[in-house]
Scaffold this motif. Structure first.
Motif, PDB file in Angstrom:
ATOM      1  N   ARG A  43      27.789  43.125  35.301  1.00 22.97           N
ATOM      2  CA  ARG A  43      28.478  41.840  35.213  1.00 22.97           C
ATOM      3  C   ARG A  43      29.069  41.436  36.558  1.00 22.97           C
ATOM      4  O   ARG A  43      29.042  40.256  36.934  1.00 22.97           O
ATOM      5  CB  ARG A  43      29.570  41.894  34.132  1.00 22.97           C
ATOM      6  CG  ARG A  43      28.993  41.990  32.720  1.00 22.97           C
ATOM      7  CD  ARG A  43      30.017  41.714  31.650  1.00 22.97           C
ATOM      8  NE  ARG A  43      31.072  42.717  31.620  1.00 22.97           N
ATOM      9  CZ  ARG A  43      32.338  42.467  31.907  1.00 22.97           C
ATOM     10  NH1 ARG A  43      32.712  41.253  32.259  1.00 22.97           N
ATOM     11  NH2 ARG A  43      33.244  43.425  31.842  1.00 22.97           N
ATOM     12  N   LEU A  44      29.582  42.415  37.306  1.00 16.69           N
ATOM     13  CA  LEU A  44      30.087  42.127  38.649  1.00 16.69           C
ATOM     14  C   LEU A  44      28.950  41.694  39.560  1.00 16.69           C
ATOM     15  O   LEU A  44      29.087  40.729  40.328  1.00 16.69           O
ATOM     16  CB  LEU A  44      30.774  43.368  39.216  1.00 16.69           C
ATOM     17  CG  LEU A  44      31.347  43.236  40.634  1.00 16.69           C
ATOM     18  CD1 LEU A  44      32.440  42.172  40.681  1.00 16.69           C
ATOM     19  CD2 LEU A  44      31.887  44.588  41.111  1.00 16.69           C
ATOM     20  N   LEU A  45      27.818  42.378  39.474  1.00 18.46           N
ATOM     21  CA  LEU A  45      26.645  42.015  40.274  1.00 18.46           C
ATOM     22  C   LEU A  45      26.189  40.598  39.959  1.00 18.46           C
ATOM     23  O   LEU A  45      25.850  39.821  40.861  1.00 18.46           O
ATOM     24  CB  LEU A  45      25.509  43.000  40.004  1.00 18.46           C
ATOM     25  CG  LEU A  45      24.177  42.723  40.704  1.00 18.46           C
ATOM     26  CD1 LEU A  45      24.335  42.857  42.215  1.00 18.46           C
ATOM     27  CD2 LEU A  45      23.094  43.666  40.193  1.00 18.46           C
ATOM     28  N   GLN A  67      38.262  37.730  36.968  1.00 16.79           N
ATOM     29  CA  GLN A  67      37.804  36.848  35.897  1.00 16.79           C
ATOM     30  C   GLN A  67      36.982  37.600  34.853  1.00 16.79           C
ATOM     31  O   GLN A  67      36.859  37.169  33.707  1.00 16.79           O
ATOM     32  CB  GLN A  67      36.971  35.698  36.476  1.00 16.79           C
ATOM     33  CG  GLN A  67      37.768  34.739  37.348  1.00 16.79           C
ATOM     34  CD  GLN A  67      38.885  34.055  36.587  1.00 16.79           C
ATOM     35  OE1 GLN A  67      38.705  33.691  35.437  1.00 16.79           O
ATOM     36  NE2 GLN A  67      40.032  33.892  37.225  1.00 16.79           N
ATOM     37  N   LEU A  68      36.399  38.734  35.244  1.00 17.84           N
ATOM     38  CA  LEU A  68      35.594  39.535  34.324  1.00 17.84           C
ATOM     39  C   LEU A  68      36.410  40.623  33.639  1.00 17.84           C
ATOM     40  O   LEU A  68      35.872  41.408  32.858  1.00 17.84           O
ATOM     41  CB  LEU A  68      34.429  40.183  35.086  1.00 17.84           C
ATOM     42  CG  LEU A  68      33.398  39.236  35.695  1.00 17.84           C
ATOM     43  CD1 LEU A  68      32.430  40.014  36.579  1.00 17.84           C
ATOM     44  CD2 LEU A  68      32.638  38.487  34.614  1.00 17.84           C
ATOM     45  N   GLY A  69      37.720  40.694  33.944  1.00 20.01           N
ATOM     46  CA  GLY A  69      38.548  41.734  33.355  1.00 20.01           C
ATOM     47  C   GLY A  69      38.486  43.043  34.109  1.00 20.01           C
ATOM     48  O   GLY A  69      38.871  44.094  33.576  1.00 20.01           O
ATOM     49  N   ILE A  70      37.982  43.014  35.340  1.00 22.79           N
ATOM     50  CA  ILE A  70      37.864  44.215  36.167  1.00 22.79           C
ATOM     51  C   ILE A  70      39.095  44.314  37.065  1.00 22.79           C
ATOM     52  O   ILE A  70      39.382  43.399  37.844  1.00 22.79           O
ATOM     53  CB  ILE A  70      36.591  44.175  37.028  1.00 22.79           C
ATOM     54  CG1 ILE A  70      35.344  44.155  36.121  1.00 22.79           C
ATOM     55  CG2 ILE A  70      36.536  45.366  37.982  1.00 22.79           C
ATOM     56  CD1 ILE A  70      34.057  43.917  36.883  1.00 22.79           C
ATOM     57  N   ARG A  71      39.807  45.419  36.971  1.00 24.14           N
ATOM     58  CA  ARG A  71      41.011  45.592  37.770  1.00 24.14           C
ATOM     59  C   ARG A  71      40.664  45.910  39.223  1.00 24.14           C
ATOM     60  O   ARG A  71      39.591  46.442  39.516  1.00 24.14           O
ATOM     61  CB  ARG A  71      41.887  46.703  37.184  1.00 24.14           C
ATOM     62  CG  ARG A  71      42.372  46.386  35.776  1.00 24.14           C
ATOM     63  CD  ARG A  71      43.349  47.434  35.278  1.00 24.14           C
ATOM     64  NE  ARG A  71      43.790  47.121  33.924  1.00 24.14           N
ATOM     65  CZ  ARG A  71      44.773  46.287  33.638  1.00 24.14           C
ATOM     66  NH1 ARG A  71      45.413  45.668  34.616  1.00 24.14           N
ATOM     67  NH2 ARG A  71      45.117  46.056  32.385  1.00 24.14           N
ATOM     68  N   LYS A  72      41.605  45.580  40.106  1.00 21.69           N
ATOM     69  CA  LYS A  72      41.360  45.723  41.542  1.00 21.69           C
ATOM     70  C   LYS A  72      40.985  47.149  41.920  1.00 21.69           C
ATOM     71  O   LYS A  72      40.102  47.370  42.752  1.00 21.69           O
ATOM     72  CB  LYS A  72      42.609  45.270  42.312  1.00 21.69           C
ATOM     73  CG  LYS A  72      42.419  45.185  43.820  1.00 21.69           C
ATOM     74  CD  LYS A  72      43.662  44.623  44.486  1.00 21.69           C
ATOM     75  CE  LYS A  72      43.463  44.504  45.996  1.00 21.69           C
ATOM     76  NZ  LYS A  72      44.677  43.929  46.648  1.00 21.69           N
ATOM     77  N   HIS A  73      41.654  48.131  41.309  1.00 20.12           N
ATOM     78  CA  HIS A  73      41.368  49.525  41.679  1.00 20.12           C
ATOM     79  C   HIS A  73      40.000  49.999  41.175  1.00 20.12           C
ATOM     80  O   HIS A  73      39.501  51.031  41.625  1.00 20.12           O
ATOM     81  CB  HIS A  73      42.474  50.448  41.144  1.00 20.12           C
ATOM     82  CG  HIS A  73      42.447  50.635  39.658  1.00 20.12           C
ATOM     83  ND1 HIS A  73      43.163  49.830  38.791  1.00 20.12           N
ATOM     84  CD2 HIS A  73      41.789  51.524  38.870  1.00 20.12           C
ATOM     85  CE1 HIS A  73      42.967  50.221  37.550  1.00 20.12           C
ATOM     86  NE2 HIS A  73      42.123  51.241  37.557  1.00 20.12           N
ATOM     87  N   LEU A  75      37.238  48.124  41.461  1.00 19.51           N
ATOM     88  CA  LEU A  75      36.192  47.498  42.279  1.00 19.51           C
ATOM     89  C   LEU A  75      35.482  48.452  43.225  1.00 19.51           C
ATOM     90  O   LEU A  75      34.242  48.450  43.284  1.00 19.51           O
ATOM     91  CB  LEU A  75      36.778  46.319  43.065  1.00 19.51           C
ATOM     92  CG  LEU A  75      36.851  44.983  42.322  1.00 19.51           C
ATOM     93  CD1 LEU A  75      37.527  43.949  43.205  1.00 19.51           C
ATOM     94  CD2 LEU A  75      35.474  44.512  41.921  1.00 19.51           C
ATOM     95  N   PRO A  76      36.206  49.252  44.024  1.00 19.73           N
ATOM     96  CA  PRO A  76      35.498  50.132  44.970  1.00 19.73           C
ATOM     97  C   PRO A  76      34.474  51.034  44.288  1.00 19.73           C
ATOM     98  O   PRO A  76      33.357  51.217  44.784  1.00 19.73           O
ATOM     99  CB  PRO A  76      36.638  50.946  45.607  1.00 19.73           C
ATOM    100  CG  PRO A  76      37.837  50.063  45.493  1.00 19.73           C
ATOM    101  CD  PRO A  76      37.673  49.369  44.175  1.00 19.73           C
ATOM    102  N   GLY A  77      34.848  51.602  43.144  1.00 18.48           N
ATOM    103  CA  GLY A  77      33.915  52.478  42.435  1.00 18.48           C
ATOM    104  C   GLY A  77      32.681  51.738  41.949  1.00 18.48           C
ATOM    105  O   GLY A  77      31.552  52.236  42.070  1.00 18.48           O
TER     106      GLY A  77
END
Length: 418
Positions: A43-45, A67-73, A75-77
């Motif tokens: 979904r991020l892609l 906006q997708l419900g993905i927390r900042k921490h 993202l790197p993973g």
């Protein structure tokens, strides 16, 4: 990789990964981490690859993830996972997408999932959902096969059913071994046959009401939920909504929230498995347009000709003018990256960023003369937002309406293949 997994195409697996990940966003469990990783990465892609620039800034990627419900921490993973698959490249300037196409999004998700070396329990959760999307499946009829195919112990099998129910991978009716599993994709396949079975179980009055509602949706594509509910009555409406016969999207702005109904099969010819993000985007756009046609006051720039708007959107790529509705009716779509609102010498400009979504929405809005539909709106007090069909259907199932629950169970038994 387990034996039965090979029977499911990557498109099917990818579709359920996106579906299951959405459910995991609100669940407290780590039992399905590989599903969450694959679904969230895909979904991020998808969001990053839809941006105009070759390289997307780190700040913009963080906002897209938010906006997708993905927390900042997280993202790197997730970016590391996408990088390992050769799909993105991250550096000091931001994130660059490497030859990604939306058409292969579900395949990317499946590849990521397989690369995480998931256990049989996670494959089984996908298989159970897939079975329930074709026809309601009885627990006792699938338990032995799932256990054998995915090497599940008795305890693991119990975990599969209990967690799938609690998380929402599947919906269910009944008790014990006779419990039936199904999900919101139930009517996305073989709709005509399933509709016939539902009709056969209804009273003469219910049949007539349902046929009338279906006819209105065939002519218009997208209708206010209050209109359909009035035709069907509360009990029949709740029963059919719960089992996914209708899909309801919610559009909200400063004037309140409005629910709009579409049929599940309306756009499935455009997207693999009917589960891609584009489907929700198109329904959000069509619902927002229908809101402008039916409810927006003339002083705000009420849209009287949806044909003109959609033709300009798709042909020219934008519409503009001084109407305040251009700035206010499409905020949720702007956040989702479907449209962009800017200012010009001719007023406010609404630019369509996703032509494919515009074409899909046109299929809904222009099937009939939507401008002449008598709307009955349900107005609430919500912030500007859009909630997809699965959210609205899940809320309907949580309502305590015993008669509707009983009727839903009866319909599912009729649908189940014998």
């Amino acid at each position: 990789m387990t034996g039965n997994q090979k029977k499911l195409s990557k498109g099917v697996i990818g579709g359920w990964l996106l579906h299951h990940d959405q459910k995991l966003l609100s669940a407290r469990t780590v039992a399905f981490e590989n599903i969450a990783t694959a679904g969230r990465s895909a979904r991020l892609l998808s969001a990053i690859s839809k941006e105009d620039g070759w390289t997307v800034s780190t700040e913009r990627v963080a906002e897209l993830g938010n906006q997708l419900g993905i927390r900042k921490h997280e993202l790197p993973g997730l970016l590391n996972v996408l990088g390992a698959e050769g799909l993105v490249q991250s550096d000091g300037d931001g994130v660059s997408v490497l030859g990604v196409t939306q058409a292969r999004l579900l395949e990317y998700a499946a590849n990521i999932f397989e690369g995480q070396q998931p256990a049989g329990l996670e494959y089984a959760a996908i298989d159970l959902a897939e079975r329930g999307s074709s026809s309601p499946v009885r627990r006792t009829d699938c338990a032995e096969e799932l256990a054998e195919d995915y090497k599940l112990t008795r305890v693991m099998l119990q975990d599969l059913f209990e967690q799938s129910e609690h998380i929402g991978f599947v919906d269910y009716e009944g008790r014990g071994e006779d419990r039936l599993y199904f999900n919101g994709s139930l009517f996305k396949r073989d709709h005509a046959d399933k509709a016939r079975r539902i009709l056969d179980s209804l009273s003469d009055v219910e049949k007539q009401n349902l046929l009338e509602a279906d006819d209105r949706l065939r002519k218009s594509g997208c209708l206010p939920a209050a209109v359909v509910q009035k035709v069907l009555g509360d009990i029949l409406w709740s029963k059919l909504h719960q089992i996914g016969y209708f899909q309801v999207s919610i559009v909200a702005n400063e004037y309140g929230s409005t629910e709009f109904v579409t049929k599940p099969e309306a756009l499935t010819k455009y997207v693999p498995s009917g589960l891609a993000d584009m489907l929700d985007d198109a329904k959000a756009l069509s619902s927002s347009l229908t809101f402008g046609i039916l409810a927006s006051p003339a002083s705000r720039g009420r849209r009287k000709s949806p044909e003109v708007l959609m033709d300009a959107f798709i042909g020219r790529g934008y519409v503009e003018g001084w109407a305040s509705a251009i700035k206010r009716d499409y905020v949720a779509l702007e956040r989702k990256g479907v449209v962009q609102v800017t200012s010009s010498t001719d007023g406010h400009r609404l630019t369509l960023l996703k032509p494919e979504v515009g074409k899909m929405a046109r299929e809904l809005v222009l099937k009939g003369d939507a401008s002449k539909i008598a709307a009955e709106l349900i107005i609430g007090n919500r912030k500007t937002d859009f909630a997809g069909p699965e959210t609205a259907r899940t809320e309907e199932r949580l309502k305590d309406i015993p008669q509707a629950k009983s009727a839903a169970a009866q319909s599912l038994n009729i649908l189940r293949k014998r």
